[in-house]
Design a protein around this motif. Structure first.
Motif, PDB file in Angstrom:
ATOM      1  N   GLY A 194      -8.487   4.384  -6.419  1.00 23.98           N
ATOM      2  CA  GLY A 194      -8.264   5.678  -7.063  1.00 23.98           C
ATOM      3  C   GLY A 194      -6.953   6.311  -6.631  1.00 23.98           C
ATOM      4  N   ALA A 195      -6.638   6.218  -5.352  1.00 21.68           N
ATOM      5  CA  ALA A 195      -5.384   6.772  -4.839  1.00 21.68           C
ATOM      6  C   ALA A 195      -4.181   6.047  -5.439  1.00 21.68           C
ATOM      7  CB  ALA A 195      -5.352   6.682  -3.314  1.00 21.68           C
ATOM      8  N   THR A 196      -4.327   4.751  -5.671  1.00 18.64           N
ATOM      9  CA  THR A 196      -3.243   3.981  -6.283  1.00 18.64           C
ATOM     10  C   THR A 196      -2.972   4.483  -7.693  1.00 18.64           C
ATOM     11  OG1 THR A 196      -3.739   2.039  -4.950  1.00 18.64           O
ATOM     12  CG2 THR A 196      -2.519   1.658  -6.990  1.00 18.64           C
ATOM     13  N   VAL A 197      -4.021   4.706  -8.444  1.00 16.11           N
ATOM     14  CA  VAL A 197      -3.862   5.229  -9.811  1.00 16.11           C
ATOM     15  C   VAL A 197      -3.194   6.600  -9.771  1.00 16.11           C
ATOM     16  CG1 VAL A 197      -5.107   6.032 -11.862  1.00 16.11           C
ATOM     17  CG2 VAL A 197      -5.776   3.886 -10.757  1.00 16.11           C
ATOM     18  N   VAL A 198      -3.642   7.466  -8.873  1.00 16.55           N
ATOM     19  CA  VAL A 198      -3.045   8.803  -8.754  1.00 16.55           C
ATOM     20  C   VAL A 198      -1.578   8.693  -8.366  1.00 16.55           C
ATOM     21  CG1 VAL A 198      -3.075  10.942  -7.402  1.00 16.55           C
ATOM     22  CG2 VAL A 198      -5.211   9.990  -8.288  1.00 16.55           C
ATOM     23  N   ASN A 199      -1.249   7.808  -7.429  1.00 19.95           N
ATOM     24  CA  ASN A 199       0.146   7.646  -7.019  1.00 19.95           C
ATOM     25  C   ASN A 199       1.036   7.246  -8.180  1.00 19.95           C
ATOM     26  OD1 ASN A 199      -0.237   8.371  -4.366  1.00 19.95           O
ATOM     27  ND2 ASN A 199      -0.250   6.297  -3.575  1.00 19.95           N
ATOM     28  N   VAL A 200       0.569   6.319  -8.991  1.00 13.33           N
ATOM     29  CA  VAL A 200       1.387   5.802 -10.086  1.00 13.33           C
ATOM     30  C   VAL A 200       1.403   6.757 -11.289  1.00 13.33           C
ATOM     31  CG1 VAL A 200       1.603   3.922 -11.777  1.00 13.33           C
ATOM     32  CG2 VAL A 200       1.079   3.400  -9.384  1.00 13.33           C
ATOM     33  N   VAL A 201       0.227   7.174 -11.730  1.00 10.97           N
ATOM     34  CA  VAL A 201       0.113   7.937 -12.972  1.00 10.97           C
ATOM     35  C   VAL A 201       0.451   9.412 -12.799  1.00 10.97           C
ATOM     36  CG1 VAL A 201      -1.502   8.637 -14.792  1.00 10.97           C
ATOM     37  CG2 VAL A 201      -1.594   6.310 -13.882  1.00 10.97           C
ATOM     38  N   VAL A 202      -0.044  10.025 -11.726  1.00 10.75           N
ATOM     39  CA  VAL A 202       0.113  11.468 -11.560  1.00 10.75           C
ATOM     40  C   VAL A 202       1.349  11.822 -10.740  1.00 10.75           C
ATOM     41  CG1 VAL A 202      -0.984  13.563 -10.675  1.00 10.75           C
ATOM     42  CG2 VAL A 202      -2.385  11.798 -11.758  1.00 10.75           C
ATOM     43  N   LEU A 203       1.518  11.172  -9.593  1.00 15.50           N
ATOM     44  CA  LEU A 203       2.596  11.548  -8.680  1.00 15.50           C
ATOM     45  C   LEU A 203       3.898  10.788  -8.921  1.00 15.50           C
ATOM     46  CD1 LEU A 203       0.504  11.776  -5.382  1.00 15.50           C
ATOM     47  CD2 LEU A 203       1.224  13.661  -6.881  1.00 15.50           C
ATOM     48  N   PRO A 261       2.932   2.851  -4.956  1.00 19.71           N
ATOM     49  CA  PRO A 261       1.552   2.623  -4.545  1.00 19.71           C
ATOM     50  C   PRO A 261       1.413   1.608  -3.409  1.00 19.71           C
ATOM     51  CG  PRO A 261       2.019   1.289  -6.449  1.00 19.71           C
ATOM     52  CD  PRO A 261       3.284   2.081  -6.144  1.00 19.71           C
ATOM     53  N   LEU A 262       2.517   1.219  -2.792  1.00 14.52           N
ATOM     54  CA  LEU A 262       2.491   0.134  -1.809  1.00 14.52           C
ATOM     55  C   LEU A 262       1.483   0.376  -0.692  1.00 14.52           C
ATOM     56  CD1 LEU A 262       3.607  -2.561  -0.851  1.00 14.52           C
ATOM     57  CD2 LEU A 262       5.383  -1.293   0.372  1.00 14.52           C
ATOM     58  N   LEU A 263       1.488   1.561  -0.079  1.00 14.48           N
ATOM     59  CA  LEU A 263       0.585   1.821   1.040  1.00 14.48           C
ATOM     60  C   LEU A 263      -0.876   1.756   0.600  1.00 14.48           C
ATOM     61  CD1 LEU A 263       0.049   2.551   3.981  1.00 14.48           C
ATOM     62  CD2 LEU A 263       0.279   4.957   3.343  1.00 14.48           C
ATOM     63  N   THR A 264      -1.192   2.381  -0.517  1.00 11.38           N
ATOM     64  CA  THR A 264      -2.588   2.376  -0.955  1.00 11.38           C
ATOM     65  C   THR A 264      -3.048   0.980  -1.362  1.00 11.38           C
ATOM     66  OG1 THR A 264      -1.907   3.085  -3.169  1.00 11.38           O
ATOM     67  CG2 THR A 264      -2.618   4.807  -1.632  1.00 11.38           C
ATOM     68  N   VAL A 265      -2.159   0.195  -1.943  1.00  4.86           N
ATOM     69  CA  VAL A 265      -2.508  -1.188  -2.300  1.00  4.86           C
ATOM     70  C   VAL A 265      -2.751  -2.020  -1.037  1.00  4.86           C
ATOM     71  CG1 VAL A 265      -1.619  -3.316  -3.338  1.00  4.86           C
ATOM     72  CG2 VAL A 265      -1.395  -1.146  -4.560  1.00  4.86           C
ATOM     73  N   LEU A 266      -1.894  -1.864  -0.038  1.00  4.83           N
ATOM     74  CA  LEU A 266      -2.081  -2.599   1.220  1.00  4.83           C
ATOM     75  C   LEU A 266      -3.366  -2.189   1.936  1.00  4.83           C
ATOM     76  CD1 LEU A 266       1.571  -2.656   2.628  1.00  4.83           C
ATOM     77  CD2 LEU A 266       0.282  -4.558   1.640  1.00  4.83           C
ATOM     78  N   LEU A 267      -3.659  -0.903   1.948  1.00  7.50           N
ATOM     79  CA  LEU A 267      -4.898  -0.442   2.577  1.00  7.50           C
ATOM     80  C   LEU A 267      -6.122  -0.952   1.828  1.00  7.50           C
ATOM     81  CD1 LEU A 267      -3.941   3.217   3.554  1.00  7.50           C
ATOM     82  CD2 LEU A 267      -4.431   1.320   5.115  1.00  7.50           C
ATOM     83  N   ALA A 268      -6.053  -0.961   0.508  1.00  2.96           N
ATOM     84  CA  ALA A 268      -7.163  -1.497  -0.289  1.00  2.96           C
ATOM     85  C   ALA A 268      -7.359  -2.980  -0.006  1.00  2.96           C
ATOM     86  CB  ALA A 268      -6.915  -1.262  -1.778  1.00  2.96           C
ATOM     87  N   ALA A 269      -6.261  -3.723   0.065  1.00  2.00           N
ATOM     88  CA  ALA A 269      -6.350  -5.164   0.339  1.00  2.00           C
ATOM     89  C   ALA A 269      -6.931  -5.416   1.730  1.00  2.00           C
ATOM     90  CB  ALA A 269      -4.977  -5.817   0.212  1.00  2.00           C
ATOM     91  N   ALA A 270      -6.526  -4.628   2.712  1.00  2.00           N
ATOM     92  CA  ALA A 270      -7.066  -4.784   4.065  1.00  2.00           C
ATOM     93  C   ALA A 270      -8.553  -4.443   4.092  1.00  2.00           C
ATOM     94  CB  ALA A 270      -6.294  -3.899   5.041  1.00  2.00           C
TER      95      ALA A 270
END
Length: 125
Positions: free
Chosen positions: A88-97, A101-110
């Motif tokens: 969800g944070a990745t979508v917000v980073n890309v679409v809204v802000l 999204p690198l940090l949120t993608v890495l955290l999701a992958a971890a």
């Protein structure tokens, strides 16, 4: 032969604990910042435009996920919940802000990796 059979299990356990600790540290710090009303967190949720009610909710979810990572029976669920939160944070980073999204993608992958390495319902891992 017994030594080689133990090594992969030990390596997996060490990797899982390292992932748990790293993820828990990141999410605990981020969640507590949101719950405390840090100016950066308040500004971020102003920029998102969903209202400040979302900030303590996300903060509580992050703290709960961080704690859940260290409860063996909850590790998988907590990690998957944190991965969903980061999706969800990745979508917000890309679409809204409009930010990376690198940090949120890495955290999701971890978090997904931690879930994959943990045994469902395990009492020991």
């Amino acid at each position: 032969m017994a030594v080689t059979a133990v090594r992969p299990a030990r390596s997996r356990t060490v990797l899982l604990w390292a992932l748990r600790a790293g993820l828990a540290g990141m999410f605990l710090a981020a969640g507590l910042s949101k719950l405390a009303g840090a100016p950066e967190a308040v500004e971020l949720f102003d920029d998102i435009g969903a209202g400040q009610w979302l900030r303590p909710l996300v903060g509580a979810l992050e703290v709960a996920g961080a704690v859940g990572l260290f409860v063996p029976r909850l590790t998988r669920s907590a990690a998957l919940g944190l991965a969903a939160l980061m999706a969800g944070a990745t979508v917000v980073n890309v679409v809204v802000l409009g930010v990376s999204p690198l940090l949120t993608v890495l955290l999701a992958a971890a978090a997904v990796a931690a879930a994959a390495l943990s045994s469902p319902g395990s009492r020991t891992r």
